[in-house]
Design a protein around this motif. Structure first.
Motif, PDB file in Angstrom:
ATOM      1  N   VAL A  59     -31.872  35.574 -27.075  1.00 16.95           N
ATOM      2  CA  VAL A  59     -33.250  36.273 -27.328  1.00 16.95           C
ATOM      3  C   VAL A  59     -33.434  37.788 -27.521  1.00 16.95           C
ATOM      4  N   ASP A  60     -33.871  38.182 -28.508  1.00 20.83           N
ATOM      5  CA  ASP A  60     -34.020  39.624 -28.784  1.00 20.83           C
ATOM      6  C   ASP A  60     -35.494  39.986 -28.099  1.00 20.83           C
ATOM      7  N   ALA A  61     -35.495  39.929 -26.926  1.00 18.48           N
ATOM      8  CA  ALA A  61     -36.716  40.547 -26.221  1.00 18.48           C
ATOM      9  C   ALA A  61     -36.498  40.526 -24.542  1.00 18.48           C
ATOM     10  N   PRO A  62     -36.913  41.084 -23.860  1.00 21.11           N
ATOM     11  CA  PRO A  62     -37.089  41.325 -22.597  1.00 21.11           C
ATOM     12  C   PRO A  62     -37.513  40.107 -21.857  1.00 21.11           C
ATOM     13  N   THR A  63     -36.650  39.237 -21.315  1.00 20.96           N
ATOM     14  CA  THR A  63     -37.283  38.211 -20.841  1.00 20.96           C
ATOM     15  C   THR A  63     -37.087  38.267 -19.222  1.00 20.96           C
ATOM     16  N   LEU A  64     -36.420  39.155 -18.735  1.00 18.74           N
ATOM     17  CA  LEU A  64     -36.459  39.439 -17.235  1.00 18.74           C
ATOM     18  C   LEU A  64     -36.642  40.915 -17.350  1.00 18.74           C
ATOM     19  N   ILE A  65     -38.024  41.301 -16.455  1.00 20.11           N
ATOM     20  CA  ILE A  65     -38.603  42.719 -16.504  1.00 20.11           C
ATOM     21  C   ILE A  65     -38.804  42.639 -14.704  1.00 20.11           C
ATOM     22  N   PRO A  66     -37.850  43.128 -14.105  1.00 19.40           N
ATOM     23  CA  PRO A  66     -38.322  43.249 -12.475  1.00 19.40           C
ATOM     24  C   PRO A  66     -38.910  44.663 -12.327  1.00 19.40           C
ATOM     25  N   ASN A  67     -39.350  45.312 -13.023  1.00 19.24           N
ATOM     26  CA  ASN A  67     -39.699  46.677 -13.003  1.00 19.24           C
ATOM     27  C   ASN A  67     -41.275  46.936 -13.410  1.00 19.24           C
ATOM     28  N   ALA A  68     -42.223  47.540 -12.212  1.00 20.61           N
ATOM     29  CA  ALA A  68     -43.309  47.536 -12.755  1.00 20.61           C
ATOM     30  C   ALA A  68     -43.790  48.632 -13.716  1.00 20.61           C
ATOM     31  N   THR A  69     -42.897  49.760 -13.540  1.00 21.60           N
ATOM     32  CA  THR A  69     -43.189  50.731 -14.426  1.00 21.60           C
ATOM     33  C   THR A  69     -41.687  51.158 -15.033  1.00 21.60           C
ATOM     34  N   GLY A  70     -41.823  52.307 -15.870  1.00 18.26           N
ATOM     35  CA  GLY A  70     -40.716  53.051 -16.343  1.00 18.26           C
ATOM     36  C   GLY A  70     -39.692  52.043 -17.253  1.00 18.26           C
ATOM     37  N   SER A  71     -38.377  52.301 -17.092  1.00 15.10           N
ATOM     38  CA  SER A  71     -37.307  51.355 -18.052  1.00 15.10           C
ATOM     39  C   SER A  71     -36.599  50.402 -16.957  1.00 15.10           C
ATOM     40  N   ARG A  72     -35.954  49.336 -17.648  1.00 16.06           N
ATOM     41  CA  ARG A  72     -35.023  48.696 -16.654  1.00 16.06           C
ATOM     42  C   ARG A  72     -33.700  49.214 -16.868  1.00 16.06           C
ATOM     43  N   LEU A  73     -32.762  48.954 -15.961  1.00 17.12           N
ATOM     44  CA  LEU A  73     -31.462  49.532 -16.166  1.00 17.12           C
ATOM     45  C   LEU A  73     -30.797  49.160 -17.476  1.00 17.12           C
ATOM     46  N   GLN A 222     -14.310  39.026 -21.813  1.00 23.39           N
ATOM     47  CA  GLN A 222     -13.125  39.422 -22.631  1.00 23.39           C
ATOM     48  C   GLN A 222     -13.260  40.381 -23.873  1.00 23.39           C
ATOM     49  N   ARG A 223     -14.482  39.889 -24.675  1.00 20.18           N
ATOM     50  CA  ARG A 223     -14.803  40.603 -25.848  1.00 20.18           C
ATOM     51  C   ARG A 223     -16.351  40.878 -25.971  1.00 20.18           C
ATOM     52  N   ASN A 224     -17.018  40.988 -24.685  1.00 21.67           N
ATOM     53  CA  ASN A 224     -18.315  41.284 -24.777  1.00 21.67           C
ATOM     54  C   ASN A 224     -18.579  42.435 -23.774  1.00 21.67           C
ATOM     55  N   LEU A 225     -19.659  43.167 -23.788  1.00 23.75           N
ATOM     56  CA  LEU A 225     -20.286  43.968 -22.793  1.00 23.75           C
ATOM     57  C   LEU A 225     -21.484  43.370 -22.142  1.00 23.75           C
ATOM     58  N   VAL A 226     -21.779  43.624 -21.038  1.00 25.42           N
ATOM     59  CA  VAL A 226     -22.873  43.080 -20.270  1.00 25.42           C
ATOM     60  C   VAL A 226     -23.380  44.263 -19.800  1.00 25.42           C
ATOM     61  N   LEU A 227     -24.686  44.821 -20.119  1.00 24.25           N
ATOM     62  CA  LEU A 227     -25.427  45.851 -19.752  1.00 24.25           C
ATOM     63  C   LEU A 227     -26.522  45.317 -18.523  1.00 24.25           C
ATOM     64  N   GLY A 228     -26.127  45.637 -17.179  1.00 22.07           N
ATOM     65  CA  GLY A 228     -27.232  45.106 -16.309  1.00 22.07           C
ATOM     66  C   GLY A 228     -26.784  43.875 -15.599  1.00 22.07           C
ATOM     67  N   ASP A 229     -27.676  43.104 -14.838  1.00 17.53           N
ATOM     68  CA  ASP A 229     -27.312  41.800 -14.305  1.00 17.53           C
ATOM     69  C   ASP A 229     -28.665  40.861 -14.295  1.00 17.53           C
ATOM     70  N   ARG A 230     -28.479  39.832 -13.575  1.00 21.65           N
ATOM     71  CA  ARG A 230     -29.619  39.090 -13.237  1.00 21.65           C
ATOM     72  C   ARG A 230     -30.971  39.646 -12.561  1.00 21.65           C
ATOM     73  N   THR A 231     -30.505  40.519 -11.520  1.00 20.28           N
ATOM     74  CA  THR A 231     -31.471  41.151 -10.868  1.00 20.28           C
ATOM     75  C   THR A 231     -32.311  42.262 -11.661  1.00 20.28           C
ATOM     76  N   THR A 232     -31.481  43.091 -12.414  1.00 19.47           N
ATOM     77  CA  THR A 232     -32.163  44.355 -13.060  1.00 19.47           C
ATOM     78  C   THR A 232     -32.613  43.963 -14.524  1.00 19.47           C
ATOM     79  N   GLY A 233     -32.107  42.977 -14.995  1.00 18.71           N
ATOM     80  CA  GLY A 233     -32.385  42.437 -16.298  1.00 18.71           C
ATOM     81  C   GLY A 233     -30.947  42.691 -17.097  1.00 18.71           C
ATOM     82  N   TYR A 234     -30.515  42.252 -18.063  1.00 13.78           N
ATOM     83  CA  TYR A 234     -29.185  42.414 -18.786  1.00 13.78           C
ATOM     84  C   TYR A 234     -29.354  42.320 -20.295  1.00 13.78           C
ATOM     85  N   ILE A 235     -28.439  42.823 -20.941  1.00 14.31           N
ATOM     86  CA  ILE A 235     -28.387  42.615 -22.518  1.00 14.31           C
ATOM     87  C   ILE A 235     -26.795  42.620 -22.577  1.00 14.31           C
TER      88      ILE A 235
END
Length: 245
Positions: A59-73, A222-235
């Protein structure tokens, strides 16, 4: 195994949808369209993926947003690592107008058994969902020096950038592993009007999302990057040129 790409409309605009099917090592495009309402998007997913089938939905959209303000990790990390490509993403927080829509979409997928997969054992059947972002994915997959700027600007300039994306998809993705077979899809000329151009943009973005889903499932970290995690949100973002570089 099926791979679904959803270029989700963050507000009320249409969403691009793509479905890829992996059969005996061959990845084939089986549907490419747009839907407006969330209910129609979910019905389309249910049509292509039956309750007993495995699939990974990107999904090209933020489906996990733990933070009330600002930006996610993960939002901050896209600017850190991909800012030089002009590929930093829009910040997400719970107080922004789109947040309820995108979060609820992820929850709807979870209710259907699609679990978030910021970590995955490659080529393991199951029902998964991930967040993706086409701009850095396109930069890495096709070895570009900057994003393709098909979202803003004059229609003529956006069209030229979409022509490039179309060409990369048709010519390069079939050379990767897993190799994508386009079949008879994407044979139409890139349109000239703004409305039709936006529809094409949504569909091609969803196709990139679906391919990233397949690439993540096939190769994992092996061939992908993960920015963030399940707690912070991730891409999830593919590494460069289909080689793991």
């Amino acid at each position: 195994m099926k791979f679904i790409g959803v270029d989700l409309g963050w507000k009320s605009q249409p969403s691009g949808l793509s479905c890829l099917q992996l059969t005996k090592g061959k990845l084939e495009l089986v549907d490419l369209e747009r839907q407006d309402a969330i209910a129609d998007i979910l019905s389309w997913i249910d049509h292509w993926v039956k309750p007993d089938e495995s699939a990974l939905i990107a999904v090209d959209a933020p489906t996990l947003i733990p933070n009330a303000t600002g930006s996610r990790l993960p939002d901050k990390l896209t600017h850190k690592y991909f800012g030089k490509y002009h590929a930093g993403c829009y910040p997400a927080n719970q107080n922004l107008p789109f947040a309820e829509r995108t979060i609820n979409f992820g929850l709807e997928l979870e209710s259907r058994g699609y679990l978030h997969a910021p970590e995955i054992t490659p080529q393991t059947p199951g029902r998964y969902q991930i967040e993706v972002f086409p701009h850095p994915a396109i930069v890495h997959l096709f070895g570009l020096e900057r994003i393709l700027k098909y979202k803003k600007g004059r229609i003529s300039e956006r069209r030229l950038e979409l022509i490039k994306l179309h060409q990369y998809i048709v010519e390069i993705l079939p050379q990767f592993e897993p190799a994508l077979s386009i079949g008879s899809w994407l044979t139409d000329e890139i349109p000239h009007t703004g409305t039709e151009l936006k529809a094409t943009e949504d569909k091609l973005d969803s196709l990139i999302c679906a391919y990233v889903a397949a690439y993540w499932w096939y190769w994992g970290e092996q061939r992908n990057l993960v920015l963030g995690d399940r707690t912070t949100g991730y891409i999830v973002i593919p590494k460069g040129l289909g080689t793991g570089d």
